[in-house]
Design an enzyme around this catalytic site. Structure first.
Site, PDB file in Angstrom:
ATOM      1  N   CYS A  60       0.846  -1.502  -0.056  1.00 21.07           N
ATOM      2  CA  CYS A  60      -0.323  -0.100   0.338  1.00 21.07           C
ATOM      3  C   CYS A  60       0.506   1.396  -0.402  1.00 21.07           C
ATOM      4  O   CYS A  60       0.348   2.293  -0.545  1.00 21.07           O
ATOM      5  CB  CYS A  60      -1.216  -0.098   1.058  1.00 21.07           C
ATOM      6  SG  CYS A  60      -0.517  -1.172   2.993  1.00 21.07           S
ATOM      7  N   ARG A 110       7.458 -10.612   4.832  1.00 21.85           N
ATOM      8  CA  ARG A 110       7.155 -10.827   6.455  1.00 21.85           C
ATOM      9  C   ARG A 110       8.178 -11.820   7.297  1.00 21.85           C
ATOM     10  O   ARG A 110       7.891 -12.338   7.088  1.00 21.85           O
ATOM     11  CB  ARG A 110       5.578 -10.572   6.539  1.00 21.85           C
ATOM     12  CG  ARG A 110       4.915  -9.735   5.823  1.00 21.85           C
ATOM     13  CD  ARG A 110       3.731 -10.067   5.605  1.00 21.85           C
ATOM     14  NE  ARG A 110       2.626  -9.078   4.643  1.00 21.85           N
ATOM     15  CZ  ARG A 110       1.461  -8.981   5.261  1.00 21.85           C
ATOM     16  NH1 ARG A 110       0.217  -9.953   5.675  1.00 21.85           N
ATOM     17  NH2 ARG A 110       0.992  -8.485   4.598  1.00 21.85           N
ATOM     18  N   GLN A 114       1.240 -10.966  -3.063  1.00 23.56           N
ATOM     19  CA  GLN A 114      -0.533 -10.254  -2.426  1.00 23.56           C
ATOM     20  C   GLN A 114      -1.672  -9.521  -4.000  1.00 23.56           C
ATOM     21  O   GLN A 114      -0.004  -8.864  -5.045  1.00 23.56           O
ATOM     22  CB  GLN A 114      -0.258  -9.222  -2.123  1.00 23.56           C
ATOM     23  CG  GLN A 114      -0.566  -9.155  -0.409  1.00 23.56           C
ATOM     24  CD  GLN A 114      -0.065  -8.697   0.051  1.00 23.56           C
ATOM     25  OE1 GLN A 114      -0.103  -7.683   0.621  1.00 23.56           O
ATOM     26  NE2 GLN A 114      -1.394  -8.929   1.772  1.00 23.56           N
ATOM     27  N   ASP A 126      -2.979  -7.635  -4.594  1.00 22.42           N
ATOM     28  CA  ASP A 126      -3.492  -6.592  -4.535  1.00 22.42           C
ATOM     29  C   ASP A 126      -4.166  -5.275  -5.206  1.00 22.42           C
ATOM     30  O   ASP A 126      -3.443  -4.992  -6.645  1.00 22.42           O
ATOM     31  CB  ASP A 126      -2.021  -5.573  -4.037  1.00 22.42           C
ATOM     32  CG  ASP A 126      -2.193  -4.964  -2.448  1.00 22.42           C
ATOM     33  OD1 ASP A 126      -3.131  -5.092  -1.594  1.00 22.42           O
ATOM     34  OD2 ASP A 126      -0.856  -5.247  -1.566  1.00 22.42           O
ATOM     35  N   HIS A 181      -5.397  -0.849  -5.160  1.00 19.95           N
ATOM     36  CA  HIS A 181      -5.638   0.266  -4.038  1.00 19.95           C
ATOM     37  C   HIS A 181      -6.608   1.028  -5.276  1.00 19.95           C
ATOM     38  O   HIS A 181      -6.295   1.540  -5.964  1.00 19.95           O
ATOM     39  CB  HIS A 181      -4.708   0.831  -4.063  1.00 19.95           C
ATOM     40  CG  HIS A 181      -3.632  -0.290  -3.193  1.00 19.95           C
ATOM     41  ND1 HIS A 181      -3.037  -0.757  -3.506  1.00 19.95           N
ATOM     42  CD2 HIS A 181      -3.529  -0.298  -1.614  1.00 19.95           C
ATOM     43  CE1 HIS A 181      -2.037  -1.696  -2.589  1.00 19.95           C
ATOM     44  NE2 HIS A 181      -3.017  -1.226  -1.285  1.00 19.95           N
ATOM     45  N   LYS A 201     -12.645  -3.936   8.483  1.00 19.49           N
ATOM     46  CA  LYS A 201     -12.184  -4.546   6.610  1.00 19.49           C
ATOM     47  C   LYS A 201     -13.295  -5.890   6.923  1.00 19.49           C
ATOM     48  O   LYS A 201     -13.655  -6.174   8.023  1.00 19.49           O
ATOM     49  CB  LYS A 201     -10.679  -5.289   6.679  1.00 19.49           C
ATOM     50  CG  LYS A 201     -10.629  -6.270   7.718  1.00 19.49           C
ATOM     51  CD  LYS A 201      -9.146  -7.324   8.053  1.00 19.49           C
ATOM     52  CE  LYS A 201      -8.539  -8.167   9.083  1.00 19.49           C
ATOM     53  NZ  LYS A 201      -7.911  -8.725   8.653  1.00 19.49           N
ATOM     54  N   HIS A 232      -8.028  -0.949   0.455  1.00 21.76           N
ATOM     55  CA  HIS A 232      -6.738  -2.176   0.017  1.00 21.76           C
ATOM     56  C   HIS A 232      -8.156  -3.014  -0.306  1.00 21.76           C
ATOM     57  O   HIS A 232      -8.922  -3.418   0.514  1.00 21.76           O
ATOM     58  CB  HIS A 232      -5.613  -2.285   1.271  1.00 21.76           C
ATOM     59  CG  HIS A 232      -5.944  -0.716   2.047  1.00 21.76           C
ATOM     60  ND1 HIS A 232      -4.184  -0.644   1.347  1.00 21.76           N
ATOM     61  CD2 HIS A 232      -5.765  -0.144   2.540  1.00 21.76           C
ATOM     62  CE1 HIS A 232      -3.749   0.306   2.240  1.00 21.76           C
ATOM     63  NE2 HIS A 232      -5.220   0.840   2.939  1.00 21.76           N
TER      64      HIS A 232
END
Length: 648
Positions: free
Chosen positions: A332, A361, A379, A381, A383, A462, A508
């Site tokens: 992000c 991570r 990911q 992902d 946005h 979320k 997100h």
């Protein structure tokens, strides 16, 4: 006082009546089956008394909360059995978990599965003793003294860490006493169908700095038949274990040189790339633009985003040119920088930016598990930057897209809304607005959802999507997070219709969660027998002897020219052996070729679904499989709006 029951009926009782006595008043049968109660949605013990108007639900093993209390009692039975057999063992924690429970022990010798026979026998003895379970409370100092005298240092530490004024409760069954908030069953009698499953090492409080304990996993059911069904599912799950299938099907591996860092092999890359191509197609259709952001960015960025303060322990860091940098744990912040590359207008919004971003991570070594829990993953992902009035429609759009993808793979799913955690940033007003927007979007779409209190991201609430696979197991994959905080922290702006600068709102979201983990999930869901469009090898060509290698290679070349993923097995093995091996590889189609096939330009077709399908002209087979792949793929990308290939 007035008690409102689950069906909306209101009954009056004297203040001070217990939850169990209410159950008895309603039905003796219900009281016998009761595991705990829900008062105003909060799980409570059957022994708890009611002293004011409230909503009350009596829950049994059929309910998730009832199963939790039932299995929590199972954990105490396990701990009691261990203490009887191994009195010097120290007790740590023993919670109920999904589908079972565990207990952590500090023993002179780590437990092994060889110990299970004796422990299970003692547990069954405790159940037969029908021990009454009693709850009592103690002041802090008395509680500490009791646990010190019992030689339970982990319990002493837990008590010392409780906030001042916290109720310190214990549960007693026979000679066994444990620090516990409850709730529990009334006796040990109902927990007859009980089974120890496995043992593993677990650090005290999840920290590598603490001692390694023995964690015994177990489960319990209300009926022996239900336990038998569950154990059968566990055996099936072992056969479907993606780590086992990953090795057998040559999809991926994890090596000692990189624990938690998966290596994808050629067939695994075929599967991965097909999945990614599908992801790209549906996102183009849904109006997303794809971007890519750097893996390493400087500390200032992570301070601005809040990750340095809220997520630092999970981040890998480095120093470049005497400056601190971090390998990104999330995509992000990079997306924020892309948004800021130019001034945006309200006409540009909503702006949907997707990224297949590689993130890292730090996970504890004991938590690593195949592709399901790794230290680097991609990911899927996206946005979305939008105007405040676009929030609900954009959330609906994402929910609809997620629904289409999960249905494409045959998954059922449940939805949860996770609210503000303790470690968070932003105003109460912004959090309330964001949380209500998520709830309203789901309500408008007709979704039932569960509230997950305090489980949101540190920057916003979320929606979580829990997939259910063919064995009924759940997997956390998709999530939608509404964020008012990062646009503020990064000072994102757009020029509104009024000519003034305003702050956008952002979403997100991920659908697959991570490419790696999703591959693990679908490997187990399909037991490695991937649908033809997704299979890393779609056809295996098997010549019956060396004389027919040339024709087999012609068949292979024709299939490759048509875009079919095909392998040829030219080993000097008997054809029966090669067929068995190809079936073990879960290949959708096997083509056997010999003298007749070569003479007639045909192939003998065996399919994973139908078995022997007989001979057919090579070009007819090519037409058949390419149409199957193309039609299914177009069907998926179109959002399941056609009636084609519904048999899959």
């Amino acid at each position: 006082m007035n008690i409102t029951l689950k069906d909306g009926v209101v009954k009056q009782y004297e203040a001070g009546i217990s939850v169990l006595d209410v159950a008895k008043d309603l039905s003796e049968g219900l009281a016998r089956m009761a595991c705990c109660g829900l008062v105003n949605g909060e799980r409570v013990d059957l022994r708890d008394t009611l002293d004011q108007d409230c909503e009350l639900e009596i829950v049994t093993f059929k309910d998730a909360d009832g199963r939790w209390a039932f299995r929590h009692t199972g954990a105490h039975i396990l701990a009691q059995a261990v203490k009887r057999l191994y009195p010097d063992t120290k007790l740590a924690i023993g919670p109920a978990i999904e589908d079972g429970f565990y207990y952590d022990f500090d023993s002179a010798r780590p437990f092994t599965e060889e110990d299970f026979v004796a422990i299970e026998a003692e547990m069954k003895k405790i159940v037969k003793e029908k021990l009454a379970i009693e709850r009592f409370e103690l002041p802090r100092e008395e509680a500490i003294k009791m646990m010190e005298e019992a030689g339970e240092p982990y319990k002493v530490e837990l008590i010392q860490d409780l906030p001042e004024g916290e109720v310190i409760s214990f549960y007693k069954q026979g000679e066994f006493v444990d620090l516990c908030a409850g709730p529990h069953l009334m006796t040990t009698k109902p927990v007859e169908a009980i089974k120890l499953l496995s043992v593993a090492g677990a650090y005290w409080r999840g920290s590598e700095k603490n001692k390694m304990l023995s964690r015994i996993y177990a489960t319990a059911f209300a009926k022996k038949s239900e336990l038998a069904d569950h154990l059968a599912k566990i055996e099936e799950a072992k056969k479907r274990d993606h780590r086992k299938l990953g090795r057998e099907l040559e999809l991926f591996t994890i090596l000692d040189e990189g624990p938690g860092f998966p290596f994808f092999l050629p067939k695994g890359m075929e599967l991965r790339n097909t999945l990614i191509n599908y992801w790209r197609e549906i996102h183009k259709k849904a109006g997303y633009q794809e971007i890519s952001t750097p893996i390493i960015l400087n500390k200032d960025l992570w301070l601005t985003s809040g990750h340095w303060d809220h997520y630092r322990e999970n981040m890998y860091t480095t120093v470049i040119d005497e400056m601190d940098y971090a390998i990104k744990p999330m995509n992000c912040p990079g997306g924020m920088l892309v948004y800021k590359t130019k001034m945006r207008s309200y006409r540009d919004l909503p702006l949907r930016m997707g990224e297949l971003g590689l993130v890292h991570r730090h996970e504890l070594s004991g938590a690593l598990h195949g592709l399901m829990r790794v230290r680097n993953f991609t990911q899927d992902d996206a946005h979305i930057f939008m105007l405040p009035e676009q929030i609900k429609s954009e959330i609906k759009g994402v929910v609809t897209l997620i629904d289409e993808v999960y249905k494409a793979f045959g998954f059922k799913y449940k939805v949860e809304v996770s609210t503000r955690p303790e470690d968070s940033m932003g105003s109460d007003e912004a959090w309330e607005t964001a949380t209500e927007a998520l709830k309203e979007a789901l309500t408008d779409l007709g979704y039932d959802y569960k509230i997950n209190e305090g489980d949101g991201a540190f920057y916003g609430p979320k929606i979580d999507f829990k997939l259910e696979d063919c064995l009924g197991r759940t997997w956390q994959c998709g999530t939608i997070q509404l964020d008012f905080q990062l646009p503020e922290r990064f000072e994102l702006e757009y020029v509104g219709a009024d000519g003034e600068k305003h702050r956008p709102v952002m979403i997100h979201r991920v659908i697959l969660g991570s490419i790696e983990r999703f591959i693990g999930v679908i490997t187990e869901h399909f037991a490695g027998a991937f649908p033809t469009w997704l299979a890393p090898v779609q056809v295996k060509v098997l010549p019956i002897s060396e004389k027919y290698h040339e024709y087999a290679e012609k068949v292979q070349a024709s299939l490759l020219d048509a875009g079919v993923k095909v392998e040829i097995d030219e080993r000097a093995e008997k054809i029966g052996y090669k067929i068995r091996e190809a079936r073990m590889e879960r290949v959708p189609y096997i083509l056997v070729v010999g003298a007749e096939e070569e003479a007639e330009d045909k192939v003998a077709v065996r399919s994973r679904e139908n078995g022997e399908e007989g001979k057919m002209p090579l070009q007819d087979f090519i037409g058949k499989i390419t149409e199957e792949i193309k039609t299914k793929y177009n069907y998926l990308v179109s959002g399941n709006k056609t009636e084609e290939t519904t048999e899959e």
